[in-house]
Design an enzyme around this catalytic site. Sequence first.
Site, PDB file in Angstrom:
ATOM      1  N   GLU A  65      -8.963  -6.102  -4.304  1.00 50.23           N
ATOM      2  CA  GLU A  65      -8.477  -5.073  -3.384  1.00 50.23           C
ATOM      3  C   GLU A  65      -9.589  -4.221  -2.769  1.00 50.23           C
ATOM      4  OE1 GLU A  65      -5.266  -4.260  -2.573  1.00 50.23           O
ATOM      5  OE2 GLU A  65      -4.023  -5.221  -4.095  1.00 50.23           O
ATOM      6  N   SER A 107       0.841  -1.192   0.000  1.00 44.72           N
ATOM      7  CA  SER A 107       0.000   0.000   0.000  1.00 44.72           C
ATOM      8  C   SER A 107       0.880   1.248   0.000  1.00 44.72           C
ATOM      9  CB  SER A 107      -0.955  -0.036   1.198  1.00 44.72           C
ATOM     10  OG  SER A 107      -1.969   0.924   1.062  1.00 44.72           O
ATOM     11  N   HIS A 113      -7.597  -5.671  -0.050  1.00 42.29           N
ATOM     12  CA  HIS A 113      -6.393  -4.910   0.243  1.00 42.29           C
ATOM     13  C   HIS A 113      -5.809  -5.339   1.584  1.00 42.29           C
ATOM     14  CE1 HIS A 113      -3.720  -1.556  -0.390  1.00 42.29           C
ATOM     15  NE2 HIS A 113      -4.045  -0.991   0.750  1.00 42.29           N
TER      16      HIS A 113
END
Length: 496
Positions: free
Chosen positions: A318, A187, A414
Amino acid sequence: MAEVRVTGGVVRGVTEDGVARFLGVPYAAPPFGANRMRPPAPVVPWSGTRDASAYGPTVPKGDYPDQYAPLFAEVVIPGDECLNLNVWTPEGAASLPVLVWIHGGAFVNGSGSVSAYDGSAFARDGVVCVTINYRLGPDGSLFTEGDQGTDNANLGLQDQVAALRWVRDNIAAFGGDPSRVTVAGESAGAMSVSTLLALPSADGLFAQAITQSGATAHTLTAEIGLTVARSFAERLGVDATREAIAAADLDLLVKTAEEFHNDAQAVPDPEKYGALAARVLVFAPVVDGVVLPRHPLDAVAGGASGNVRILLGSNRQEARLFLVAPGVIDLIDEAELTAGSAAYGLPPDGLETYRRNHPGASPGDLLAQVVSDWYFGVPAIRLAEAHERGGGRTWAYVFDRPRPEENHGFGSAHAVEIPYAFDTIDDPSIAPLIGPNPSRAVADSTHAVWVRFVTDGDPGWAPYTAATRTTGVLTETVTVVDDPRGEERAVWDGLV
């Protein structure tokens, strides 16, 4: 290896089950007082032997929004020596490959002390693992009018460079080889790694890189960086100068930054932030012209990282994190799907491609896939393409587990891949995100890919090229596919 001499002095770690760990080791001076909102300063030496058996202080930061807090175990440890790192190494190690981990958290949350990042499994498998802290929020990303032409911008990135220099100078004492460093992140950490590829000050500090669910698409222009600084200063109630913001009460600054970031995510303002409104990261790397001279994608395409091997990819689903956590995925109807897809630039025929390739999917499921590709999947591909143009070699992956029914509807959302890559799936704090019965087979196969790449520079399949688009699909096993979901990838050509 109970005691090791490093820059600053001697540290004493702890050894358990053949793995030595050294926690909370400073790599730079405390970023307060004269060092407040300035580039990282050298470590302040200590006398005697420093205890390194417990994690050190974390940097100033706010809380995760309520919908995400149960999913991500945040660590808050008070203290000034917050620019520190942690090392896990096999007892008796020598000349081993090194993994340096840069945590995620949207550049406003996280630390190197999160239990999901425990490096014991990497050390068990012959890799020296390092996790780091770096400055977050305005402390890490502030860019003001007075910063133009100076080295005061991108302090969080500069912290990461300082940590990598510490690794270069000290990791041999822990049994690591400074010429075999892989820098990795997820990320915001992956966005950081992607930017480090283009950072002149980071050149030569690592031989390989792993970017998980983050690329260069979220880098801010100088103009947007200045807009962010002015808007934040207005909210804080001070002048939009580095000096005025640095002089503000620290607790007030942290709370204001938390609210500023959360509001930008909840109600983005296109008139104020332009393209940033869709990407909803108000604190992020800025192309300031000095620390970061060029946009990372341009620099990579121009050969800035041509000698660095890269493993990059994203998770299959995600964006389910951002729709399932607040409980809205089942509330999305056809009209919202159409409008939402159009807001991300997807033309109607592109949405029809998604409908055709996902028969029976709900509007919420389809929107999640569209956003997943726009925000994470396609930017990773663009970085791979740029790296190829710049003469570099890239290996691509897609992580595609768990299934939504196995982890409270999140699926391969995610951040889900992190405990599988680190082989920390047994940590109970991670269960809210990965489910109560995570697959040992998925952890074994994924962790093995990371270890193999860090160790050998090859995850086990052919490199990614624009001609073949070879990709490793990570589940209970590794399946190698050329151009997975190619029809959906192609609808973004010229758009992302």
